[in-house]
Design a protein around this motif. Structure first.
Motif, PDB file in Angstrom:
ATOM      1  N   THR B 246       7.317  17.154  19.083  1.00 36.18           N
ATOM      2  CA  THR B 246       6.348  17.433  20.148  1.00 36.18           C
ATOM      3  C   THR B 246       5.832  16.125  20.742  1.00 36.18           C
ATOM      4  OG1 THR B 246       5.700  19.301  18.788  1.00 36.18           O
ATOM      5  CG2 THR B 246       4.269  18.791  20.642  1.00 36.18           C
ATOM      6  N   VAL B 247       5.426  15.187  19.868  1.00 41.57           N
ATOM      7  CA  VAL B 247       4.862  13.915  20.355  1.00 41.57           C
ATOM      8  C   VAL B 247       5.927  13.144  21.139  1.00 41.57           C
ATOM      9  CG1 VAL B 247       3.843  11.714  19.667  1.00 41.57           C
ATOM     10  CG2 VAL B 247       3.170  13.789  18.496  1.00 41.57           C
ATOM     11  N   THR B 248       7.159  13.135  20.611  1.00 42.24           N
ATOM     12  CA  THR B 248       8.241  12.426  21.312  1.00 42.24           C
ATOM     13  C   THR B 248       8.461  13.034  22.690  1.00 42.24           C
ATOM     14  OG1 THR B 248       9.246  12.225  19.155  1.00 42.24           O
ATOM     15  CG2 THR B 248      10.582  11.556  20.995  1.00 42.24           C
ATOM     16  N   ALA B 249       8.416  14.376  22.751  1.00 44.67           N
ATOM     17  CA  ALA B 249       8.617  15.049  24.046  1.00 44.67           C
ATOM     18  C   ALA B 249       7.497  14.680  25.002  1.00 44.67           C
ATOM     19  CB  ALA B 249       8.689  16.552  23.836  1.00 44.67           C
ATOM     20  N   GLN B 250       6.262  14.592  24.451  1.00 43.34           N
ATOM     21  CA  GLN B 250       5.120  14.231  25.313  1.00 43.34           C
ATOM     22  C   GLN B 250       5.299  12.819  25.867  1.00 43.34           C
ATOM     23  OE1 GLN B 250       1.933  14.856  22.553  1.00 43.34           O
ATOM     24  NE2 GLN B 250       1.509  16.913  23.275  1.00 43.34           N
ATOM     25  N   LEU B 251       5.772  11.908  25.030  1.00 45.40           N
ATOM     26  CA  LEU B 251       5.992  10.527  25.474  1.00 45.40           C
ATOM     27  C   LEU B 251       7.074  10.477  26.547  1.00 45.40           C
ATOM     28  CD1 LEU B 251       5.851   8.527  22.145  1.00 45.40           C
ATOM     29  CD2 LEU B 251       4.525   8.019  24.171  1.00 45.40           C
ATOM     30  N   ARG B 252       8.101  11.304  26.341  1.00 45.46           N
ATOM     31  CA  ARG B 252       9.222  11.317  27.292  1.00 45.46           C
ATOM     32  C   ARG B 252       8.745  11.778  28.671  1.00 45.46           C
ATOM     33  NH1 ARG B 252      12.709  14.812  24.566  1.00 45.46           N
ATOM     34  NH2 ARG B 252      12.908  13.326  22.871  1.00 45.46           N
ATOM     35  N   GLU B 253       7.746  12.670  28.637  1.00 48.19           N
ATOM     36  CA  GLU B 253       7.292  13.226  29.908  1.00 48.19           C
ATOM     37  C   GLU B 253       6.336  12.305  30.662  1.00 48.19           C
ATOM     38  OE1 GLU B 253       5.878  17.106  28.887  1.00 48.19           O
ATOM     39  OE2 GLU B 253       7.933  17.752  28.455  1.00 48.19           O
ATOM     40  N   LEU B 254       5.779  11.301  29.974  1.00 50.00           N
ATOM     41  CA  LEU B 254       4.865  10.382  30.664  1.00 50.00           C
ATOM     42  C   LEU B 254       5.673   9.463  31.586  1.00 50.00           C
ATOM     43  CD1 LEU B 254       2.445   9.350  27.774  1.00 50.00           C
ATOM     44  CD2 LEU B 254       1.925  10.784  29.726  1.00 50.00           C
ATOM     45  N   ASP B 255       5.254   9.397  32.856  1.00 49.70           N
ATOM     46  CA  ASP B 255       6.014   8.635  33.856  1.00 49.70           C
ATOM     47  C   ASP B 255       6.283   7.202  33.426  1.00 49.70           C
ATOM     48  OD1 ASP B 255       6.310  10.699  35.450  1.00 49.70           O
ATOM     49  OD2 ASP B 255       4.615  10.246  36.788  1.00 49.70           O
ATOM     50  N   LYS B 256       5.180   6.551  32.961  1.00 45.22           N
ATOM     51  CA  LYS B 256       5.279   5.114  32.713  1.00 45.22           C
ATOM     52  C   LYS B 256       6.237   4.772  31.566  1.00 45.22           C
ATOM     53  CE  LYS B 256       0.571   4.348  34.158  1.00 45.22           C
ATOM     54  NZ  LYS B 256      -0.777   4.297  33.629  1.00 45.22           N
ATOM     55  N   VAL B 257       6.247   5.630  30.582  1.00 42.78           N
ATOM     56  CA  VAL B 257       7.008   5.258  29.381  1.00 42.78           C
ATOM     57  C   VAL B 257       8.231   6.139  29.150  1.00 42.78           C
ATOM     58  CG1 VAL B 257       5.124   4.171  28.170  1.00 42.78           C
ATOM     59  CG2 VAL B 257       5.464   6.625  27.945  1.00 42.78           C
ATOM     60  N   GLY B 258       8.463   7.058  30.079  1.00 50.62           N
ATOM     61  CA  GLY B 258       9.599   7.973  29.917  1.00 50.62           C
ATOM     62  C   GLY B 258      10.899   7.234  29.654  1.00 50.62           C
ATOM     63  N   GLU B 259      11.088   6.166  30.425  1.00 48.41           N
ATOM     64  CA  GLU B 259      12.343   5.406  30.306  1.00 48.41           C
ATOM     65  C   GLU B 259      12.428   4.711  28.941  1.00 48.41           C
ATOM     66  OE1 GLU B 259      13.681   2.205  33.146  1.00 48.41           O
ATOM     67  OE2 GLU B 259      13.339   3.931  34.482  1.00 48.41           O
ATOM     68  N   ILE B 260      11.276   4.148  28.522  1.00 45.11           N
ATOM     69  CA  ILE B 260      11.254   3.454  27.217  1.00 45.11           C
ATOM     70  C   ILE B 260      11.544   4.450  26.104  1.00 45.11           C
ATOM     71  CG2 ILE B 260       9.832   2.083  25.625  1.00 45.11           C
ATOM     72  CD1 ILE B 260       8.237   1.140  28.049  1.00 45.11           C
ATOM     73  N   GLN B 261      10.943   5.643  26.232  1.00 50.89           N
ATOM     74  CA  GLN B 261      11.173   6.661  25.193  1.00 50.89           C
ATOM     75  C   GLN B 261      12.653   7.065  25.179  1.00 50.89           C
ATOM     76  OE1 GLN B 261       9.374   7.683  22.671  1.00 50.89           O
ATOM     77  NE2 GLN B 261      11.066   9.016  22.072  1.00 50.89           N
ATOM     78  N   ALA B 262      13.230   7.171  26.387  1.00 47.51           N
ATOM     79  CA  ALA B 262      14.656   7.536  26.449  1.00 47.51           C
ATOM     80  C   ALA B 262      15.497   6.466  25.748  1.00 47.51           C
ATOM     81  CB  ALA B 262      15.087   7.684  27.905  1.00 47.51           C
ATOM     82  N   ARG B 263      15.098   5.210  25.977  1.00 43.63           N
ATOM     83  CA  ARG B 263      15.810   4.093  25.327  1.00 43.63           C
ATOM     84  C   ARG B 263      15.646   4.207  23.794  1.00 43.63           C
ATOM     85  NH1 ARG B 263      19.273   0.566  24.211  1.00 43.63           N
ATOM     86  NH2 ARG B 263      18.628  -1.398  23.370  1.00 43.63           N
ATOM     87  N   ARG B 264      14.416   4.542  23.381  1.00 44.88           N
ATOM     88  CA  ARG B 264      14.177   4.670  21.939  1.00 44.88           C
ATOM     89  C   ARG B 264      14.987   5.838  21.367  1.00 44.88           C
ATOM     90  NH1 ARG B 264       8.420   4.613  19.141  1.00 44.88           N
ATOM     91  NH2 ARG B 264       7.940   6.308  20.556  1.00 44.88           N
ATOM     92  N   ASP B 265      15.038   6.963  22.115  1.00 45.50           N
ATOM     93  CA  ASP B 265      15.846   8.102  21.643  1.00 45.50           C
ATOM     94  C   ASP B 265      17.267   7.638  21.404  1.00 45.50           C
ATOM     95  OD1 ASP B 265      13.717   9.724  21.807  1.00 45.50           O
ATOM     96  OD2 ASP B 265      14.260  10.663  23.723  1.00 45.50           O
ATOM     97  N   ASP B 266      17.755   6.838  22.376  1.00 48.01           N
ATOM     98  CA  ASP B 266      19.129   6.349  22.270  1.00 48.01           C
ATOM     99  C   ASP B 266      19.277   5.442  21.039  1.00 48.01           C
ATOM    100  OD1 ASP B 266      21.764   6.041  23.180  1.00 48.01           O
ATOM    101  OD2 ASP B 266      21.239   4.020  23.889  1.00 48.01           O
TER     102      ASP B 266
END
Lengths: 54, 653
Positions: B246-266
């Motif tokens: 849930t928290v990861t999904a919330q981070l992914r949805e935040l505009d500013k950090v969405g890309e960083i979270q996607a990078r972290r997912d990767d």
């Protein structure tokens, strides 16, 4: 561990008669109470064991 | 369980008495009930679940109200208004009539009406089930309540069955259907009974037996506590994993950090893959060492063998030069190659006989040749072994370096997000860090608890042996010991059956779900039943299997494939394994709004399959859900067809 599982109930069928009786009756009892989350069957199981091994 | 009819009286939209007989002939076992929206399809589905289990489906609005509004309106104040629903079904040659009813007494004023009762009355072969027997228990024995949602369901919500948040429920359902639950319970309850027998033994036994039994009981109690803790840990980990998602999904949805979270997912994905490769390499290294590591310690033994062989050669004992069989043949024929006679007692015969001892060395020679070959082969393999070890070691080092880089990058992202000026971001990241720390600590605790359980088991085994060895005193003591021994044997044998069920049933069920899923879905993903009996969808990649997150449509197909295969397999097992199999070998399916939001092709495939898998099918559908491919595929199986007509009080309707 691998087993020859062709006959799943083989360990029951090859048990000594008193052990087979315990297993069959306990499984029948458990099936009857399967719908209940916390069945109270302890006394019945003890009785099955005592009846089977005299 | 074969459904025969359902009868409703003043139940929701159904005013007065309405009876629907259901198709049950084997070749025409489908009942179709057509109805527009609001005509009462969902009500009918809920009538089944309410009567049998006192339950409602998610789509059933105001579940506390069952009584028909018109019946209430027509009643005079103070008059009693009754409502009931009745399901008639057959099971194992017996006829069950289950009726659940409720009522109100119409109040004098406009006060809120609360329905009374909701009691279940049951007749089996026209004989009413009376206390101490409980009607709910009898229904539960036919089809346990925990399983009903897989047979009476809303097609639009069917995908929820296999969603990750319901995995423990579905795991329990599979365990029940495959008889694993029965076997596990039998084992646990037999263990409890055995503890009682042990107590009895301790009460009548000698002080030493008493002491050992007491010690054993304490250990068993400790083990039980540890096992309970282990279950709690598993549940806590599952809850934290969900929070993490849930928290990861919330981070992914935040505009500013969405890309960083996607990078972290990767990066996380890469890190998991690297860890898997690392585990594989370490395993390979372990296997290589345990299979061939002994070779490097054989250098001295090889040299010793060669010295021995050389000695024999230098002494002229090798090669043997003469074959034992040849000497024996000469003695048998009683003639030497030079023509001399070899009769008993002659000098010539004694000389030839003396060659027998020397020719015995031939077996040694053969052994030396054979061992020489093996020794050479071992010597050749030693450098190969070292090369393989070095290669694997270097691969492990590389993977560790790569993993460390990935983890550094993940840590950097964590620091970056934690230091964010946006309180949302830093707050979520801090929360994520706490969750992950909790998961790691729980995994560690789980390992420790696991070790403690094994220690307890070992100690219990030793004590059991000691108790067995103590000579039984008196007839009663001997009898209890026999009972304990028989119980032990029963537990062991049920455990063996459990293992066989686990190995065979799980694999066969998984294969069946896959077969059905493949027939319907065009995707490469396949269903998999995990060791914990959880149903997941996996994709085979170059470096192994990976669990995928299915779409709603795929979840619907997966759910229907699962239900279809369960029915087919349980029917087969129940017939073949009469002892451990479920008593029911025939299952109905009652489905409202079939096939949810599936597209045309999927609808056709499912519509083709379900009637062939289920023993009986009741479909509640609107015109749009039924017409076209569904109608074409199911029509040959339809035995009864009804249309629900809603009589509106509205004048222009």
């Amino acid at each position: 561990m691998t087993v020859d599982s062709n006959d799943i109930e083989e360990p029951i069928k090859t048990a000594p008669p008193e052990v087979e009786k315990i297993i069959r009756e306990v499984i029948r009892l458990e099936k009857e109470h399967l719908h209940s989350d916390r069945p109270r069957v302890k006394a019945d199981i003890l009785e099955i064991i005592k009846d089977s091994v005299r | 369980m074969k459904l025969l009819s359902i009868k409703l009286f003043n139940f929701r939209q159904f005013w007065g008495e309405v009876e629907i007989e259901l198709a049950g002939r084997s070749e025409r076992s489908v009942t179709v009930i057509h109805g527009n929206n609001g005509a009462g399809k969902t009500t009918l589905l809920n009538a089944f679940t309410w009567v049998l289990y006192g339950q409602h489906t998610g789509a059933f609005a105001s579940p506390e109200q069952h009584i028909n509004k018109r019946a209430i309106a027509q009643a005079t104040p103070g008059q009693r208004v009754d409502c009931w629903a009745e399901v008639v079904f057959e099971h194992n040659g017996n006829r069950y009539r289950a009726r659940r009813s409720c009522f109100i007494e119409k109040p004098q004023t406009d006060e809120i009406i609360v329905e009374q009762s909701g009691e279940l009355a049951l007749q089996i072969n026209s004989k009413r089930v009376e206390p101490p027997e409980v009607p709910e228990d009898k229904i539960g024995q036919v089809l346990p309540e925990s399983l009903h949602r897989y047979f009476f369901f809303d097609g639009e919500r069917i995908d929820r069955i296999v969603k990750s948040e319901n995995k423990s429920e579905i795991s329990k359902a599979i365990r029940t259907l495959l008889s694993v639950e029965v076997l596990d319970r039998a084992i646990n309850h037999l263990k409890e009974a055995q503890r009682s027998l042990n107590k009895e033994l301790a009460e009548i036994g000698d002080p030493e037996t008493k002491r050992l039994v007491k010690e054993q009981e304490e250990l068993k109690e400790k083990q039980k506590g540890l096992e309970a803790r282990r279950e709690e840990i598993a549940a806590e980990i599952e809850a934290y994993e969900e929070q993490k998602q849930t928290v990861t999904a919330q981070l992914r949805e935040l505009d500013k950090v969405g890309e960083i979270q996607a990078r972290r997912d990767d990066l996380n994905r890469q890190s998991e893959e690297t860890q898997a490769l690392l585990a594989r390499s370490e395993d390979k290294l372990r296997r290589t060492i345990s299979a061939r590591g002994y070779m490097v310690f054989l250098t001295d033994a090889i040299a010793q063998f060669r010295n021995l062989a050389n000695d024999l050669r230098q002494r002229g004992e090798l090669p043997a030069g003469i074959k034992q069989q040849f000497v024996e043949d000469l003695l048998e024929d009683q003639v030497c190659i030079c023509g001399s006679e070899l009769k008993q007692g002659t000098l010539e015969r004694q000389r030839v006989e003396s060659w027998l001892d020397r020719s015995g060395i031939q077996q040694v020679e053969e052994m030396v040749i054979q061992m020489g070959g093996e020794v050479n082969s071992i010597e050749r393999q030693i450098p190969e072994f070292w090369a393989e070890i070095e290669q694997e070691q270097s691969s492990i080092d590389n993977l560790k370096r790569h993993l460390s880089t990935l983890l550094d990058q993940i840590d950097d992202i964590r620091e970056q997000l934690k230091g964010s000026e946006d309180v949302n971001v830093s707050g979520l990241e801090k929360r994520l860090e706490d969750i992950e720390a909790n998961i790691i600590s729980l995994h560690r605790e789980d390992e420790n608890v696991g070790r403690a359980i094994v220690e307890c088991e070992d100690k219990i085994t030793v004590l059991k042996k000691q108790i067995k060895e103590l000579k039984a005193k008196g007839e009663q003591q001997a009898l209890i010991q026999r009972q304990i021994k028989a119980t032990d044997d029963a537990i062991d044998r049920i455990g063996q059956v459990r293992l066989r069920v686990d190995q065979k049933f799980r694999a066969v069920l998984e294969e069946k779900v896959r077969e059905i899923f493949r027939q319907v879905s065009f995707k490469t993903q396949v269903p998999k039943l995990t060791e914990n009996y959880e149903l997941v969808l996996v994709e085979t990649l170059m470096d192994g299997e990976s669990v995928v997150a299915p779409s709603t449509g795929e979840n619907q197909i997966l759910s229907l494939s699962f239900i279809g295969s369960i029915i087919e397999r349980v029917r087969y097992w129940s017939k073949k394994h009469s002892l451990i199999g479920l008593d029911s070998s025939s299952f109905p399916i009652v489905m409202d709004s079939p096939f949810g939001t599936l597209d045309e092709n999927y609808r056709r495939q499912i519509a083709r399959l379900i009637p062939t898998l289920a023993d009986q099918l009741v479909v509640l559908a609107t015109k749009t859900q039924w017409r076209g491919e569904v109608e074409t595929e199911m029509e040959p199986y339809v035995g009864k067809e009804y249309v629900l007509v809603f009589n509106s009080a509205k004048p222009d309707c």
